[in-house]
Design a protein around this motif. Structure first.
Motif, short mmCIF file in Angstrom:
data_model
loop_
_atom_site.label_atom_id
_atom_site.label_comp_id
_atom_site.label_asym_id
_atom_site.label_seq_id
_atom_site.Cartn_x
_atom_site.Cartn_y
_atom_site.Cartn_z
N GLU A 160 72.63 5.56 -6.03
CA GLU A 160 72.28 5.62 -7.64
C GLU A 160 70.74 7.20 -8.10
O GLU A 160 71.52 7.18 -9.15
N LEU A 161 70.73 7.53 -7.02
CA LEU A 161 69.79 9.31 -7.33
C LEU A 161 71.23 9.85 -7.65
O LEU A 161 70.40 10.86 -8.59
N ASP A 162 72.07 9.73 -6.57
CA ASP A 162 72.98 11.15 -7.16
C ASP A 162 73.23 10.66 -8.33
O ASP A 162 74.75 11.83 -8.95
N ARG A 163 73.48 10.25 -9.51
CA ARG A 163 73.47 9.99 -11.00
C ARG A 163 72.55 10.67 -11.55
O ARG A 163 73.07 11.47 -12.41
N LEU A 164 71.50 10.77 -10.86
CA LEU A 164 70.65 11.92 -11.59
C LEU A 164 70.21 13.80 -10.91
O LEU A 164 70.82 14.20 -9.94
N VAL A 171 61.65 14.21 -12.45
CA VAL A 171 60.60 14.02 -13.47
C VAL A 171 60.17 12.68 -13.54
O VAL A 171 59.99 11.79 -13.86
N MET A 172 61.50 12.26 -13.26
CA MET A 172 61.66 10.20 -12.89
C MET A 172 60.37 9.65 -12.15
O MET A 172 59.44 9.09 -12.22
N ARG A 173 60.55 10.72 -11.00
CA ARG A 173 59.04 9.90 -10.06
C ARG A 173 57.64 10.62 -10.59
O ARG A 173 57.06 9.54 -10.34
N SER A 191 59.06 22.62 -20.22
CA SER A 191 58.13 22.05 -21.82
C SER A 191 58.18 20.68 -21.89
O SER A 191 58.65 20.29 -21.38
N VAL A 192 56.98 19.72 -22.84
CA VAL A 192 56.83 19.08 -23.02
C VAL A 192 58.31 18.26 -23.64
O VAL A 192 58.76 17.17 -23.56
N LYS A 193 59.17 18.88 -24.48
CA LYS A 193 60.41 19.12 -24.68
C LYS A 193 61.77 18.50 -23.59
O LYS A 193 62.24 17.92 -23.90
N HIS A 198 64.50 15.29 -20.34
CA HIS A 198 65.44 14.61 -18.87
C HIS A 198 64.98 13.04 -18.59
O HIS A 198 65.90 12.29 -17.92
N VAL A 199 63.64 13.02 -19.59
CA VAL A 199 63.51 10.95 -19.87
C VAL A 199 64.96 9.95 -20.08
O VAL A 199 64.96 9.16 -19.50
N SER A 200 65.27 10.72 -20.78
CA SER A 200 66.17 10.02 -22.10
C SER A 200 67.68 9.93 -20.96
O SER A 200 67.89 8.85 -21.02
N ALA A 201 67.58 11.45 -20.64
CA ALA A 201 69.51 11.35 -19.49
C ALA A 201 68.62 10.67 -18.46
O ALA A 201 69.97 10.13 -18.10
N VAL A 202 67.71 10.27 -17.30
CA VAL A 202 67.19 9.60 -16.82
C VAL A 202 67.71 8.15 -17.12
O VAL A 202 68.57 7.25 -16.96
N LEU A 203 66.70 7.38 -18.20
CA LEU A 203 66.85 5.94 -18.79
C LEU A 203 68.28 5.91 -19.20
O LEU A 203 68.76 4.78 -18.69
#
Length: 224
Positions: A160-164, A171-173, A191-193, A198-203
């Motif tokens: 699962e982590l290999d996808r990231l 960022v996920m952690r 940056s916050v942006k 990154h959060v969008s990509a992780v989700l």
């Protein structure tokens, strides 16, 4: 926080010693072999991050439980130094031999974990092996990891982590631990942006719909 000039390291392996007990730091430094140069030392999460980023050692001898920061101890130090990449490797050193502590700090990025009962010759050997890219565990601790997760479970989480990407995992952690986007940006020097991206990509990659689900996903896999 104490530092010595990096030039004293020469061709020796440069290390930073992080532990909240001055007596232990002193004893550990005296036990290290002549091929190792102590570039600095620290007693808290904040001090550790600062001196590691300044000295850029090859290896950090890192206590798992440290005062300061957000209570994340050694794992928080590793996350705080993530921008150094693979140039600095972390060897966890603790009185604790619990599977929970072992897995938490290894997931954070440590290359090994040994207990404080280790001898001077053994810790010197461990530092040399970590510096060369090996992973080092006390035999009992390696067994704890397998007992706690099983090889199949470890493989599943790794898959699962290999996808990231490496940055997405960082960022996920932090997000899963409750950090705000601003706090993540400050911790990782981005940056916050960029954090939002990154959060969008992780989700998306993990097929989750919110940071609440992300926290539960990480907690179930003991990645916090």
């Amino acid at each position: 926080m104490d530092r010595v000039p990096e030039t004293t390291a020469g061709t020796r392996i440069g290390v930073v010693v992080v532990d909240d007990h001055a007596i232990f730091r002193s004893g550990l430094k005296s036990d290290l072999g002549p091929g190792i140069a102590v570039l600095g030392e620290a007693a808290t999460v904040e001090e550790a991050i600062a001196v590691i980023q300044e000295c850029r050692p090859q290896v950090v001898l890192l206590d798992v439980h440290l005062p300061g920061g957000r209570g994340g101890g050694g794992a928080e130090v590793i996350h705080g130094c993530s921008r150094l990449g693979s140039d600095t490797r972390f060897l966890a050193l603790s009185v604790s031999d619990s599977a929970e502590d072992v897995v938490a700090v290894i997931r954070a990025g440590a290359r090994g974990y040994v207990t404080k009962t280790i001898s001077g010759a053994e810790i010197t050997d461990a530092v040399q092996r970590i510096a060369s890219g090996d992973a080092v565990f006390s035999p009992r601790l390696a067994g704890f990891v397998l007992d706690a997760f099983g090889t199949a479970a470890v493989a599943s989480v790794d898959s699962e982590l290999d996808r990231l990407s490496a940055r997405e995992v960082e960022v996920m952690r932090l997000i899963a631990r409750g950090y705000s986007y601003k706090e993540v940006a400050k911790a990782l020097f981005i940056s916050v942006k960029t954090v939002e991206t990154h959060v969008s990509a992780v989700l998306r990659k993990l097929q989750l719909s919110s940071r609440h689900e992300l926290t539960r996903w990480a907690a179930e896999r003991r990645l916090l």
